[in-house]
Design a protein around this motif. Structure first.
Motif, mmCIF file in Angstrom:
data_model
loop_
_atom_site.group_PDB
_atom_site.id
_atom_site.type_symbol
_atom_site.label_atom_id
_atom_site.label_comp_id
_atom_site.label_asym_id
_atom_site.label_seq_id
_atom_site.Cartn_x
_atom_site.Cartn_y
_atom_site.Cartn_z
ATOM 1 N N UNK A 191 -5.886 -0.025 4.260
ATOM 2 C CA UNK A 191 -7.173 -0.684 4.227
ATOM 3 C C UNK A 191 -7.913 -0.500 2.895
ATOM 4 N N UNK A 192 -7.535 0.586 1.925
ATOM 5 C CA UNK A 192 -7.995 0.559 0.797
ATOM 6 C C UNK A 192 -7.834 -0.862 0.023
ATOM 7 N N UNK A 193 -6.652 -1.311 0.143
ATOM 8 C CA UNK A 193 -6.274 -2.561 -0.698
ATOM 9 C C UNK A 193 -7.225 -3.387 -0.393
ATOM 10 N N UNK A 194 -7.900 -3.603 0.524
ATOM 11 C CA UNK A 194 -8.957 -4.536 0.732
ATOM 12 C C UNK A 194 -10.195 -4.459 -0.321
ATOM 13 N N UNK A 242 -7.661 -10.522 0.728
ATOM 14 C CA UNK A 242 -7.221 -10.818 1.890
ATOM 15 C C UNK A 242 -5.551 -10.983 1.351
ATOM 16 N N UNK A 243 -4.694 -11.323 2.092
ATOM 17 C CA UNK A 243 -3.084 -11.482 1.668
ATOM 18 C C UNK A 243 -3.013 -12.606 0.890
ATOM 19 N N UNK A 244 -3.658 -13.581 1.239
ATOM 20 C CA UNK A 244 -3.601 -14.865 0.552
ATOM 21 C C UNK A 244 -4.380 -14.770 -0.891
ATOM 22 N N UNK A 258 0.720 -1.389 0.035
ATOM 23 C CA UNK A 258 0.156 -0.036 -0.031
ATOM 24 C C UNK A 258 0.996 1.263 0.052
ATOM 25 N N UNK A 259 1.847 1.047 0.965
ATOM 26 C CA UNK A 259 2.836 2.629 0.992
ATOM 27 C C UNK A 259 3.291 2.763 -0.421
#
Lengths: 209, 209
Positions: A47-50, A55-57, A39-40
């Motif tokens: 949180x926007x990644x979600x 999920x990470x997986x 994200x950085x």
DNA sequence: GTCTATAGAGCGATAGAC
DNA sequence: GTCTATCGCTCTATAGAC
């Protein structure tokens, strides 16, 4: 001049997340992927990644799926562009080798199990199965053409090919990860490893009727 | 009845830390080792660990060193217990295979690079070098005995052997990690992979004078 | 060589406003 | 689809008492 962040935005956030994820894995190891770091670098809050991946997986799974697809396509292209049989098989092997050395992180994700609690979904794994089927078909062609003994067209034959390929790449990635396919002490031995296989399964004296 | 913690204490804390570290790596992946978790299982507080090892990397290094020593010793034992030459070489290969499947975590630490910021110290790596020298010597013996072509006694010869071994083990560990050496679809092909090598380097027609 | 306490930082994931 | 705020947890490593 457009800033990096701005330019990246234009490519599509989802695409960018996947590219940056590979970048991060290259630096921290495959198991070291972190959504915060992704994200950085992408320039959004974590949180926007979600909104893009559950999920990470899910990120691992998509990197796996794309990598498996590229591998399958590279093999298919190599086979299509060669005379059927042994020529195609060697071309396929070299295509896998080149792709792996050009993208070491993805190669590790595909052929080792570096993330202990991640198993690729069935869908992500499917291209790998299709790739094996292509290899198997070239073995069949080589046998039909009298280039190999019928014993080569078997599960063991495929397994032996995969041992040679994964052995050369494993050794190369672990010992000289930045050498490149041509220069690598181990990856450059792939054609000789292939020759070992061909000689081992050389057809017996009888010709086809 | 002595409690588990008590019993563990008696074996020596340092020894125990190393054993538990391998245990943790087996569950969480090699890169997932955590000193906090090790301390928890050993039954001491995490800061106390630092009286035994200077850092997380120091633990990795010692696991690596011991693993490399065991591997070298297993190979030396196999070679000593066999007729020199090809018989010894096959015995060495199988010894590595059995050891790796009995201790998958250590095998991964030794032959992949699963922890990105960890590189074994020179001292920890030395036994691996000695092992390669032993293998090289058996190649030399096999050539001297007329079992292999002189070309086999070379850096490429050693590299090809290592490709076969690491290929079979990588595929086995990634696809059927719990199968065991004899039952594994890939590890059980090691003797045939060895046969490929032998046939490839079969001596030319001329006999020694 | 063990402990307590703590610093200082990381992470994945969710709730809810806009 | 982005944000802020936050929960709840993980970790390595150090300081200092006993």
């Amino acid at each position: 001049m457009t800033g990096t962040v701005e330019r990246r935005r234009r490519v599509g956030t989802r695409r960018q997340i996947l590219d940056v994820a590979v970048e991060v894995m290259a630096e921290r190891g495959v198991a070291g992927l972190s959504l915060s770091e992704v994200a950085r670098r992408v320039g959004i809050r974590q949180p926007s990644l979600y909104k893009h991946f559950a999920s990470l997986h899910a990120v691992y799974d998509e990197v796996f799926r794309e990598g498996a697809e590229h591998q399958r396509d590279a093999v298919a292209r190599a086979v299509r562009g060669s005379a059927p049989g042994l020529t195609a098989l060697l071309a396929a092997i070299e295509a896998i080798g080149r792709l792996a050395m050009a993208n070491p992180v993805v190669a590790q994700l595909l052929s080792w199990r570096p993330v202990p609690d991640f198993t690729p979904s069935e869908e992500a794994f499917r291209p790998s199965i299709e790739m094996v089927e292509i290899v198997r078909a070239t073995l069949r062609d080589a046998v039909a053409a009298g280039e190999l003994d019928p014993a080569a067209d078997s599960d063991d034959g495929v397994a032996l090919v995969s041992i040679l390929v994964s052995g050369a790449l494993t050794q190369q990635l672990a010992n000289e990860p930045d050498a490149g396919y041509e220069a690598g002490r181990f990856s450059s031995l792939l054609p000789r490893a292939f020759a070992m296989f061909v000689q081992y399964f050389a057809p017996k004296a009888e010709e086809q009727p």
